[in-house]
Design a protein around this motif. Structure first.
Motif, PDB file in Angstrom:
ATOM      1  N   TYR A  79       0.831  -1.200   0.000  1.00 56.32           N
ATOM      2  CA  TYR A  79       0.000   0.000   0.000  1.00 56.32           C
ATOM      3  C   TYR A  79       0.873   1.262   0.000  1.00 56.32           C
ATOM      4  CZ  TYR A  79      -3.137   3.623   1.815  1.00 56.32           C
ATOM      5  OH  TYR A  79      -3.839   4.789   1.999  1.00 56.32           O
ATOM      6  N   ARG A  80       0.670   2.103  -1.012  1.00 61.43           N
ATOM      7  CA  ARG A  80       1.335   3.407  -1.166  1.00 61.43           C
ATOM      8  C   ARG A  80       2.847   3.299  -1.384  1.00 61.43           C
ATOM      9  NH1 ARG A  80       1.391   6.396   3.225  1.00 61.43           N
ATOM     10  NH2 ARG A  80       1.711   8.323   2.091  1.00 61.43           N
ATOM     11  N   ILE A  81       3.370   2.127  -1.641  1.00 63.87           N
ATOM     12  CA  ILE A  81       4.805   1.997  -1.819  1.00 63.87           C
ATOM     13  C   ILE A  81       5.274   2.719  -3.073  1.00 63.87           C
ATOM     14  CG2 ILE A  81       4.716  -0.122  -3.188  1.00 63.87           C
ATOM     15  CD1 ILE A  81       7.213  -1.053  -1.615  1.00 63.87           C
ATOM     16  N   ASP A  82       6.479   3.229  -3.028  1.00 69.62           N
ATOM     17  CA  ASP A  82       7.096   3.885  -4.185  1.00 69.62           C
ATOM     18  C   ASP A  82       8.066   2.910  -4.833  1.00 69.62           C
ATOM     19  OD1 ASP A  82       8.294   5.477  -6.050  1.00 69.62           O
ATOM     20  OD2 ASP A  82       8.944   7.050  -4.669  1.00 69.62           O
ATOM     21  N   LEU A  83       7.672   2.388  -5.993  1.00 66.44           N
ATOM     22  CA  LEU A  83       8.524   1.464  -6.751  1.00 66.44           C
ATOM     23  C   LEU A  83       9.022   2.103  -8.045  1.00 66.44           C
ATOM     24  CD1 LEU A  83       6.455  -1.844  -6.394  1.00 66.44           C
ATOM     25  CD2 LEU A  83       8.694  -1.410  -5.403  1.00 66.44           C
ATOM     26  N   SER A  84       8.993   3.402  -8.117  1.00 62.85           N
ATOM     27  CA  SER A  84       9.335   4.095  -9.366  1.00 62.85           C
ATOM     28  C   SER A  84      10.718   3.706  -9.871  1.00 62.85           C
ATOM     29  CB  SER A  84       9.268   5.615  -9.148  1.00 62.85           C
ATOM     30  OG  SER A  84      10.106   6.022  -8.099  1.00 62.85           O
ATOM     31  N   GLY A  85      10.775   3.481 -11.177  1.00 67.37           N
ATOM     32  CA  GLY A  85      12.038   3.148 -11.826  1.00 67.37           C
ATOM     33  C   GLY A  85      12.499   1.722 -11.610  1.00 67.37           C
ATOM     34  N   THR A  86      11.673   0.888 -10.985  1.00 69.46           N
ATOM     35  CA  THR A  86      12.077  -0.482 -10.667  1.00 69.46           C
ATOM     36  C   THR A  86      11.738  -1.428 -11.821  1.00 69.46           C
ATOM     37  OG1 THR A  86      11.852  -0.168  -8.290  1.00 69.46           O
ATOM     38  CG2 THR A  86      11.692  -2.416  -9.090  1.00 69.46           C
ATOM     39  N   LEU A  93       3.062 -10.408  -8.972  1.00 71.58           N
ATOM     40  CA  LEU A  93       2.399  -9.530  -8.022  1.00 71.58           C
ATOM     41  C   LEU A  93       0.936  -9.932  -7.847  1.00 71.58           C
ATOM     42  CD1 LEU A  93       3.947  -6.164  -9.218  1.00 71.58           C
ATOM     43  CD2 LEU A  93       4.116  -7.058  -6.905  1.00 71.58           C
ATOM     44  N   SER A  94       0.656 -11.205  -8.061  1.00 66.09           N
ATOM     45  CA  SER A  94      -0.719 -11.671  -7.943  1.00 66.09           C
ATOM     46  C   SER A  94      -1.224 -11.516  -6.510  1.00 66.09           C
ATOM     47  CB  SER A  94      -0.819 -13.143  -8.367  1.00 66.09           C
ATOM     48  OG  SER A  94       0.005 -13.961  -7.559  1.00 66.09           O
ATOM     49  N   ASN A  95      -2.477 -11.066  -6.386  1.00 66.94           N
ATOM     50  CA  ASN A  95      -3.132 -10.882  -5.091  1.00 66.94           C
ATOM     51  C   ASN A  95      -2.415  -9.873  -4.194  1.00 66.94           C
ATOM     52  OD1 ASN A  95      -3.650 -14.036  -5.837  1.00 66.94           O
ATOM     53  ND2 ASN A  95      -5.458 -13.110  -4.884  1.00 66.94           N
ATOM     54  N   ALA A  96      -1.552  -9.057  -4.763  1.00 64.82           N
ATOM     55  CA  ALA A  96      -0.840  -8.050  -3.969  1.00 64.82           C
ATOM     56  C   ALA A  96      -1.703  -6.807  -3.789  1.00 64.82           C
ATOM     57  CB  ALA A  96       0.478  -7.688  -4.645  1.00 64.82           C
ATOM     58  N   ASN A  97      -1.469  -6.091  -2.709  1.00 64.81           N
ATOM     59  CA  ASN A  97      -2.163  -4.828  -2.460  1.00 64.81           C
ATOM     60  C   ASN A  97      -1.287  -3.695  -2.971  1.00 64.81           C
ATOM     61  OD1 ASN A  97      -3.522  -2.596  -1.576  1.00 64.81           O
ATOM     62  ND2 ASN A  97      -3.454  -3.108   0.597  1.00 64.81           N
ATOM     63  N   LEU A  98      -1.630  -3.170  -4.144  1.00 68.14           N
ATOM     64  CA  LEU A  98      -0.881  -2.075  -4.762  1.00 68.14           C
ATOM     65  C   LEU A  98      -1.675  -0.778  -4.725  1.00 68.14           C
ATOM     66  CD1 LEU A  98       0.517  -4.054  -7.805  1.00 68.14           C
ATOM     67  CD2 LEU A  98       1.906  -3.017  -6.015  1.00 68.14           C
ATOM     68  N   HIS A  99      -2.614  -0.690  -3.823  1.00 69.78           N
ATOM     69  CA  HIS A  99      -3.452   0.503  -3.712  1.00 69.78           C
ATOM     70  C   HIS A  99      -2.574   1.741  -3.500  1.00 69.78           C
ATOM     71  CE1 HIS A  99      -6.831   2.776  -1.403  1.00 69.78           C
ATOM     72  NE2 HIS A  99      -6.827   3.075  -2.692  1.00 69.78           N
ATOM     73  N   ARG A 100      -2.712   2.717  -4.414  1.00 67.42           N
ATOM     74  CA  ARG A 100      -1.986   3.990  -4.379  1.00 67.42           C
ATOM     75  C   ARG A 100      -0.468   3.828  -4.530  1.00 67.42           C
ATOM     76  NH1 ARG A 100      -5.201   8.183  -3.339  1.00 67.42           N
ATOM     77  NH2 ARG A 100      -7.223   7.797  -2.351  1.00 67.42           N
ATOM     78  N   ALA A 101      -0.029   2.724  -5.075  1.00 65.87           N
ATOM     79  CA  ALA A 101       1.408   2.532  -5.303  1.00 65.87           C
ATOM     80  C   ALA A 101       1.888   3.404  -6.458  1.00 65.87           C
ATOM     81  CB  ALA A 101       1.705   1.070  -5.598  1.00 65.87           C
ATOM     82  N   ASN A 102       3.171   3.739  -6.432  1.00 66.14           N
ATOM     83  CA  ASN A 102       3.792   4.524  -7.499  1.00 66.14           C
ATOM     84  C   ASN A 102       4.598   3.579  -8.379  1.00 66.14           C
ATOM     85  OD1 ASN A 102       5.179   6.250  -9.163  1.00 66.14           O
ATOM     86  ND2 ASN A 102       6.078   7.487  -7.552  1.00 66.14           N
ATOM     87  N   LEU A 103       4.101   3.313  -9.587  1.00 67.56           N
ATOM     88  CA  LEU A 103       4.776   2.415 -10.530  1.00 67.56           C
ATOM     89  C   LEU A 103       5.296   3.171 -11.746  1.00 67.56           C
ATOM     90  CD1 LEU A 103       2.384  -0.696 -10.479  1.00 67.56           C
ATOM     91  CD2 LEU A 103       4.374  -0.234  -9.059  1.00 67.56           C
ATOM     92  N   SER A 104       5.529   4.442 -11.603  1.00 70.22           N
ATOM     93  CA  SER A 104       6.015   5.235 -12.743  1.00 70.22           C
ATOM     94  C   SER A 104       7.427   4.809 -13.123  1.00 70.22           C
ATOM     95  CB  SER A 104       6.004   6.726 -12.386  1.00 70.22           C
ATOM     96  OG  SER A 104       6.846   6.993 -11.295  1.00 70.22           O
ATOM     97  N   GLY A 105       7.649   4.686 -14.420  1.00 75.94           N
ATOM     98  CA  GLY A 105       8.971   4.331 -14.921  1.00 75.94           C
ATOM     99  C   GLY A 105       9.352   2.883 -14.708  1.00 75.94           C
ATOM    100  N   CYS A 106       8.419   2.047 -14.248  1.00 80.25           N
ATOM    101  CA  CYS A 106       8.720   0.628 -14.033  1.00 80.25           C
ATOM    102  C   CYS A 106       8.631  -0.151 -15.346  1.00 80.25           C
ATOM    103  CB  CYS A 106       7.736   0.024 -13.031  1.00 80.25           C
ATOM    104  SG  CYS A 106       7.937   0.599 -11.340  1.00 80.25           S
ATOM    105  N   ASN A 115      -5.652 -10.465  -9.854  1.00 84.22           N
ATOM    106  CA  ASN A 115      -6.367 -10.224  -8.597  1.00 84.22           C
ATOM    107  C   ASN A 115      -5.661  -9.228  -7.675  1.00 84.22           C
ATOM    108  OD1 ASN A 115      -8.430 -12.072  -9.297  1.00 84.22           O
ATOM    109  ND2 ASN A 115      -7.229 -13.789  -8.493  1.00 84.22           N
ATOM    110  N   SER A 116      -4.751  -8.440  -8.211  1.00 84.70           N
ATOM    111  CA  SER A 116      -4.106  -7.407  -7.397  1.00 84.70           C
ATOM    112  C   SER A 116      -5.047  -6.227  -7.204  1.00 84.70           C
ATOM    113  CB  SER A 116      -2.817  -6.921  -8.067  1.00 84.70           C
ATOM    114  OG  SER A 116      -1.872  -7.957  -8.156  1.00 84.70           O
ATOM    115  N   LEU A 117      -4.869  -5.503  -6.105  1.00 89.51           N
ATOM    116  CA  LEU A 117      -5.622  -4.273  -5.880  1.00 89.51           C
ATOM    117  C   LEU A 117      -4.883  -3.143  -6.577  1.00 89.51           C
ATOM    118  CD1 LEU A 117      -6.594  -4.601  -2.096  1.00 89.51           C
ATOM    119  CD2 LEU A 117      -7.962  -5.159  -4.115  1.00 89.51           C
ATOM    120  N   LEU A 118      -5.519  -2.555  -7.589  1.00 93.37           N
ATOM    121  CA  LEU A 118      -4.849  -1.552  -8.426  1.00 93.37           C
ATOM    122  C   LEU A 118      -5.510  -0.184  -8.343  1.00 93.37           C
ATOM    123  CD1 LEU A 118      -4.338  -3.774 -11.608  1.00 93.37           C
ATOM    124  CD2 LEU A 118      -2.686  -3.319  -9.799  1.00 93.37           C
ATOM    125  N   ASP A 119      -6.335   0.039  -7.335  1.00 90.32           N
ATOM    126  CA  ASP A 119      -7.027   1.320  -7.219  1.00 90.32           C
ATOM    127  C   ASP A 119      -6.027   2.455  -7.010  1.00 90.32           C
ATOM    128  OD1 ASP A 119     -10.132   0.493  -6.711  1.00 90.32           O
ATOM    129  OD2 ASP A 119      -8.731  -0.954  -5.813  1.00 90.32           O
TER     130      ASP A 119
END
Length: 303
Positions: A79-86, A93-106, A115-119
């Motif tokens: 939740y809310r993790i910053d993974l930018s550039g990764t 990432l199945s069934n992972a909670n990625l709510h409000r995560a930062n995936l820019s540049g990934c 089934n991940s949470l992508l809201d």
């Protein structure tokens, strides 16, 4: 601390074994201690159920610019993790909670988001492969192919979750990436470009409205110079007429253009000469545009 025999620490050592069950606990402990987590090489790491949620703080954990290729983060709490550039190439990432995560540049090529949470995920303004294509024109076709695949993958998972707005956004990007793989001046690319500008590949009713208004305005000026018949009077631009009279002529032509576009056909004004050709083309385009707008509008509403 550097591992024995290596100039790199455990987290930055590309040869260190990260598949052990202890890696998850060590990573969670490092995050809780507030130590930086940039550039970590965690290829094929077993991070199932890892908890990287920074509870009690407004600042999320930053696991940025790293390599998580083929890593397993099944049911991870991100939740809310910053993974930018990764690099997340084929990561699980199945069934992972990625709510409000930062995936820019990934690099999201082949990532498993089942089934991940992508809201409210922030995907960035451009996908990783899109940036690479712009930076390296010689390798652009390959990069756009991968960008299309990544966009399609995200779109399918968003559709499965009922996130139709996000799905529509990635469907549009998917079609753009497909177009950019076509030969630059080919007929297929030109047609695809026109479909984009007119309707946003079926995702933008507003573009249809703008296109319609522009076409009506352009045709009104065409009719002003080619002429339309109003009873016994020819409505046409004349240098001898004053500005106000020519403005009235243009308003008549604008009215005729609207009537022609909407195929109302009141019959009070009729085209002359070349105006007949343009009127026929406008009427055909108008009927098509109105039908397209209705379809796209309904499509948006039923989502």
């Amino acid at each position: 601390m550097a591992e024995s025999g290596s100039q790199f620490c455990f987290w930055h050592d590309p040869d260190a074994d990260k598949t052990g069950d202890d890696v998850k606990g060590r990573l969670e402990e490092r995050a809780k201690n507030g130590q930086p987590m940039e550039g970590f090489i965690l290829r094929k790491a077993n991070l199932d159920n890892v908890n990287l949620v920074n509870h009690g703080s407004s600042k999320p954990f930053q696991l940025i610019n790293g390599d998580l290729s083929r890593a397993s983060l099944h049911k991870a709490h991100l939740y809310r993790i910053d993974l930018s550039g990764t690099r997340l190439l084929k990561a699980n990432l199945s069934n992972a909670n990625l709510h409000r995560a930062n995936l820019s540049g990934c690099n999201l090529l082949g990532v498993n988001l089942k089934n991940s949470l992508l809201d409210h995920v922030y995907w960035g303004d451009k996908l990783y492969q899109e940036q690479e294509a712009e930076a390296d024109p010689d390798n652009a076709i390959t990069m756009y192919e991968e960008a299309e695949e990544s966009a399609r993958n995200i779109r399918r998972h968003c559709e499965h979750l009922g996130m139709m707005t996000a799905a529509g956004h990635f469907f549009y990007r998917e079609r753009v990436f497909h177009r950019l793989q076509m030969p630059k001046y080919s007929r297929q690319r030109l047609i695809s470009y026109l479909v984009d500008k007119i309707s946003g590949y079926g995702e933008s009713p507003l573009r249809v409205v703008v296109f319609s208004i522009v076409l009506i305005m352009l045709c009104s000026f065409v009719y002003l110079f080619t002429g339309v018949q109003d009873g016994d009077t020819v409505v046409r631009f004349s240098e001898s007429a004053g500005l106000s009279q020519n403005l009235l002529y243009w308003l008549d032509c604008l009215y005729f253009s609207v009537v022609t576009f909407t195929t109302l056909g009141y019959g009070d004004l009729t085209p002359l000469g070349l105006s007949r050709i343009f009127a026929a083309c406008e009427a055909f385009t108008g009927s098509f545009s109105l039908a397209l707008f209705v379809v796209l509008f309904v499509k948006k509403m039923i989502r």
